[in-house]
Motif scaffolding. Structure first.
Motif, PDB file in Angstrom:
ATOM      1  N   PHE A  68       0.836  -1.206   0.000  1.00 49.67           N
ATOM      2  CA  PHE A  68       0.000   0.000   0.000  1.00 49.67           C
ATOM      3  C   PHE A  68       0.871   1.255   0.000  1.00 49.67           C
ATOM      4  CE2 PHE A  68      -3.613  -2.664   1.441  1.00 49.67           C
ATOM      5  CZ  PHE A  68      -4.594  -2.143   0.615  1.00 49.67           C
ATOM      6  N   ASP A  69       1.924   1.252   0.799  1.00 49.11           N
ATOM      7  CA  ASP A  69       2.798   2.421   0.881  1.00 49.11           C
ATOM      8  C   ASP A  69       3.455   2.722  -0.465  1.00 49.11           C
ATOM      9  OD1 ASP A  69       2.175   2.614   3.558  1.00 49.11           O
ATOM     10  OD2 ASP A  69       3.961   1.532   4.236  1.00 49.11           O
ATOM     11  N   LEU A  70       3.774   1.678  -1.233  1.00 46.54           N
ATOM     12  CA  LEU A  70       4.424   1.861  -2.532  1.00 46.54           C
ATOM     13  C   LEU A  70       3.418   2.142  -3.641  1.00 46.54           C
ATOM     14  CD1 LEU A  70       7.091  -1.006  -2.377  1.00 46.54           C
ATOM     15  CD2 LEU A  70       7.464   1.448  -2.037  1.00 46.54           C
ATOM     16  N   GLY A  71       2.139   2.026  -3.335  1.00 47.47           N
ATOM     17  CA  GLY A  71       1.123   2.284  -4.342  1.00 47.47           C
ATOM     18  C   GLY A  71       0.823   1.093  -5.227  1.00 47.47           C
ATOM     19  N   ILE A  72       1.401  -0.066  -4.923  1.00 50.45           N
ATOM     20  CA  ILE A  72       1.107  -1.270  -5.698  1.00 50.45           C
ATOM     21  C   ILE A  72      -0.326  -1.717  -5.410  1.00 50.45           C
ATOM     22  CG2 ILE A  72       1.761  -3.676  -6.084  1.00 50.45           C
ATOM     23  CD1 ILE A  72       4.624  -2.856  -5.336  1.00 50.45           C
ATOM     24  N   LEU A  73      -0.696  -1.731  -4.143  1.00 48.72           N
ATOM     25  CA  LEU A  73      -2.098  -1.852  -3.763  1.00 48.72           C
ATOM     26  C   LEU A  73      -2.639  -0.436  -3.614  1.00 48.72           C
ATOM     27  CD1 LEU A  73      -2.037  -4.768  -1.140  1.00 48.72           C
ATOM     28  CD2 LEU A  73      -2.729  -4.867  -3.539  1.00 48.72           C
ATOM     29  N   LYS A  74      -3.793  -0.168  -4.198  1.00 50.40           N
ATOM     30  CA  LYS A  74      -4.301   1.195  -4.312  1.00 50.40           C
ATOM     31  C   LYS A  74      -5.286   1.539  -3.191  1.00 50.40           C
ATOM     32  CE  LYS A  74      -2.090   1.780  -8.205  1.00 50.40           C
ATOM     33  NZ  LYS A  74      -0.913   2.680  -8.299  1.00 50.40           N
ATOM     34  N   SER A  75      -5.108   2.746  -2.644  1.00 51.01           N
ATOM     35  CA  SER A  75      -6.074   3.321  -1.714  1.00 51.01           C
ATOM     36  C   SER A  75      -6.898   4.362  -2.458  1.00 51.01           C
ATOM     37  CB  SER A  75      -5.366   3.975  -0.527  1.00 51.01           C
ATOM     38  OG  SER A  75      -4.618   3.035   0.215  1.00 51.01           O
TER      39      SER A  75
ATOM     40  N   LEU B  98     -16.652   5.595   9.037  1.00 53.13           N
ATOM     41  CA  LEU B  98     -16.246   4.208   8.869  1.00 53.13           C
ATOM     42  C   LEU B  98     -15.959   3.593  10.232  1.00 53.13           C
ATOM     43  CD1 LEU B  98     -13.791   4.126   5.813  1.00 53.13           C
ATOM     44  CD2 LEU B  98     -16.221   3.567   5.863  1.00 53.13           C
ATOM     45  N   ASP B  99     -16.709   2.560  10.576  1.00 47.01           N
ATOM     46  CA  ASP B  99     -16.540   1.892  11.864  1.00 47.01           C
ATOM     47  C   ASP B  99     -15.583   0.717  11.711  1.00 47.01           C
ATOM     48  OD1 ASP B  99     -16.898   0.952  14.465  1.00 47.01           O
ATOM     49  OD2 ASP B  99     -18.663  -0.223  13.922  1.00 47.01           O
ATOM     50  N   ASP B 100     -14.492   0.729  12.485  1.00 49.89           N
ATOM     51  CA  ASP B 100     -13.515  -0.358  12.512  1.00 49.89           C
ATOM     52  C   ASP B 100     -12.897  -0.578  11.135  1.00 49.89           C
ATOM     53  OD1 ASP B 100     -11.940  -2.364  13.505  1.00 49.89           O
ATOM     54  OD2 ASP B 100     -13.521  -3.886  13.532  1.00 49.89           O
ATOM     55  N   ALA B 101     -12.238   0.449  10.610  1.00 49.71           N
ATOM     56  CA  ALA B 101     -11.677   0.344   9.257  1.00 49.71           C
ATOM     57  C   ALA B 101     -10.216   0.781   9.199  1.00 49.71           C
ATOM     58  CB  ALA B 101     -12.509   1.175   8.284  1.00 49.71           C
ATOM     59  N   TYR B 102      -9.511   0.751  10.319  1.00 51.66           N
ATOM     60  CA  TYR B 102      -8.129   1.229  10.309  1.00 51.66           C
ATOM     61  C   TYR B 102      -7.240   0.358   9.425  1.00 51.66           C
ATOM     62  CZ  TYR B 102      -4.046   3.711  12.088  1.00 51.66           C
ATOM     63  OH  TYR B 102      -2.921   4.498  12.178  1.00 51.66           O
ATOM     64  N   GLN B 103      -7.521  -0.946   9.385  1.00 47.34           N
ATOM     65  CA  GLN B 103      -6.726  -1.836   8.531  1.00 47.34           C
ATOM     66  C   GLN B 103      -7.280  -1.943   7.110  1.00 47.34           C
ATOM     67  OE1 GLN B 103      -7.117  -2.980  11.960  1.00 47.34           O
ATOM     68  NE2 GLN B 103      -5.109  -2.038  12.112  1.00 47.34           N
TER      69      GLN B 103
ATOM     70  N   ARG C 246      -7.253  -0.537   4.157  1.00 48.57           N
ATOM     71  CA  ARG C 246      -6.502   0.537   3.512  1.00 48.57           C
ATOM     72  C   ARG C 246      -6.907   0.791   2.070  1.00 48.57           C
ATOM     73  NH1 ARG C 246      -0.258   0.722   4.862  1.00 48.57           N
ATOM     74  NH2 ARG C 246      -0.650   2.707   3.810  1.00 48.57           N
ATOM     75  N   TYR C 247      -7.883   0.047   1.570  1.00 40.95           N
ATOM     76  CA  TYR C 247      -8.365   0.327   0.225  1.00 40.95           C
ATOM     77  C   TYR C 247      -9.126   1.656   0.179  1.00 40.95           C
ATOM     78  CZ  TYR C 247      -7.039  -4.405  -1.046  1.00 40.95           C
ATOM     79  OH  TYR C 247      -6.324  -5.546  -1.275  1.00 40.95           O
ATOM     80  N   VAL C 248      -9.562   2.124   1.343  1.00 38.27           N
ATOM     81  CA  VAL C 248     -10.171   3.450   1.461  1.00 38.27           C
ATOM     82  C   VAL C 248      -9.173   4.387   2.119  1.00 38.27           C
ATOM     83  CG1 VAL C 248     -12.007   4.815   2.516  1.00 38.27           C
ATOM     84  CG2 VAL C 248     -12.518   2.548   1.604  1.00 38.27           C
ATOM     85  N   LYS C 249      -9.018   5.581   1.547  1.00 37.38           N
ATOM     86  CA  LYS C 249      -8.158   6.600   2.137  1.00 37.38           C
ATOM     87  C   LYS C 249      -9.044   7.651   2.788  1.00 37.38           C
ATOM     88  CE  LYS C 249      -4.236   9.643   1.181  1.00 37.38           C
ATOM     89  NZ  LYS C 249      -3.309  10.149   0.130  1.00 37.38           N
TER      90      LYS C 249
END
Length: 402
Positions: free
Chosen positions: A30-37, A143-148, A150-153
């Motif tokens: 996610f940090d590298l942008g390979i998986l998108k938020s 968003l309830d309980d969504a800290y992990q 990461r597909y949503v920013k």
């Protein structure tokens, strides 16, 4: 004291290392942008934690609802943990706890003027909320309980940390209860240390602030629990906590992850408290009903049962509870209070973000931008000098005919 409920299973630490490796790779992608938020054109506020259960997510989401719902159209999106349905569901008057989960059901029951939806796929859930005819006028999504997830920013990412299970002292699953490394706290815009003792000393706040070791861009707040009047689950009676007699025997019935602070908070009102604990989101069965009936019957009179609002959603339709239990069980509403006189500051941060980023505000900005561009084009046309065969009429060149 802080972190006093942490228990580390040392023999499981090698498995925690493997678990952490997998979670670390995912976060790096996610940090590298390979998986998108994905970002959305509606204000999104995420409330979550990096600890398994028990940090007080629902009371904090409800705080935000109370703060926002009189001025904005609010929607809550949850995954609907342990519901018996799949896909996207918008709560209605016919929705049951099994349809949407206990926590969404609790919020839907308490706040009739907001929309509550569930979807494991948060991106899909946000799209449905912002496009479906019943909910497309939503101003802000919680968003309830969504800290992990990461597909949503989110526009504001709120991380909750239980005072009794501080992440700085905990370990990754399965040795501890961390879902990801404590370094994951760097994604938070706001960190809230929850379930603090009400009598916490100023020195303790300073020690905790240093121990959390946050970056300058992050804001730190502290909250404690506060309680409303006891409400009869199967009747209309209400009682103040102050009305509990010192010789009254209390069966504290909970199916939440961390009831310890609640137990401590009730001790000043009654010394005779018997905890009856079940796991978080526990689905009560016939054996549990028998156990509840027997535990209550074993207590000397006068006696009563106190449970949480979340547990009440799973108890209200439960069959087999004795008539005496039904008459004696009370729900204790729980809210949060922001400590250190920081409530006004916190409220302003939330309200300012929603106001500046609401879709109405965005549309207005876009409209103003287009109007300014049109005005600039008109001015450019007005100051363009005509050639020898032109004359200017109403700021527009007009050809003279001979």
């Amino acid at each position: 004291m802080e972190g006093d409920f942490i228990k580390i299973n040392e023999w499981l630490l090698p498995f925690s290392w493997l678990y952490g490796l997998g979670v670390g790779i995912r976060n790096t992608l996610f940090d590298l942008g390979i998986l998108k938020s994905r970002s959305f054109d509606v204000p999104v506020i995420s409330v979550g934690n990096i600890t398994v259960g028990g940090s007080g997510k629902t009371p904090h989401v409800e705080y935000l609802i109370r703060l926002l719902h009189n001025k904005y159209r609010v929607a809550v999106l949850s995954r609907g943990y342990k519901r018996k349905t799949k896909g996207y569901i918008l709560a209605s008057n016919d929705s049951t706890m099994s349809d949407i989960g206990d926590e969404p059901y609790q919020m839907h029951s308490k706040f009739k003027d907001i929309n509550v939806a569930v979807d494991h796929n948060r991106c899909n859930g946000i799209e449905r909320i912002t496009t479906d005819s019943k909910t497309k006028d939503t101003d802000v999504i919680l968003l309830d309980d969504a800290y992990q997830h990461r597909y949503v920013k989110p526009g504001i990412n709120i991380l909750l940390v239980d005072y009794h299970r501080l992440i700085i002292y905990d370990k990754l699953l399965p040795a501890g209860r961390l879902r990801e490394s404590k370094e994951g706290k760097t994604r938070a815009d706001i960190v809230i240390v929850t379930k603090c003792p009400k009598d916490l000393k100023p020195m303790s706040f300073r020690v905790l602030s240093r121990a959390m070791n946050l970056f300058p861009y992050q804001q730190l707040y502290f909250t404690c629990l506060q309680y409303g009047n006891l409400e009869s689950l199967f009747g209309n009676e209400t009682r103040s906590l102050k009305d509990i007699k010192q010789n009254e025997n209390i069966l504290l019935l909970t199916g939440i992850a961390s009831p310890e602070q609640m137990l401590e908070d009730l001790k000043p009102y009654c010394k005779n408290i018997t905890p009856l604990r079940f796991s978080d989101h526990h689905q009560f069965n016939d054996d549990d009903v028998e156990k509840i009936n027997e535990e209550f019957a074993s207590l000397p009179s006068p006696r009563m049962i106190i449970t949480t609002e979340k547990d009440a959603t799973r108890l209200e339709n439960l069959e087999g509870l004795s008539e005496e239990v039904r008459k004696s069980i009370y729900t204790l509403p729980i809210e949060v209070k922001i400590m250190l006189d920081q409530q006004e500051k916190f409220d302003e941060v939330i309200m300012s973000y929603v106001q500046k980023n609401s879709r109405n505000s965005t549309l207005t900005k876009e409209k103003n931008r287009k109007m300014q561009e049109a005005k600039n084009r008109t001015e450019e046309n007005a100051i363009r000098l005509p050639d020898n065969n032109d004359t200017v009429v109403n700021n527009k060149p007009k050809k003279i005919r001979f």
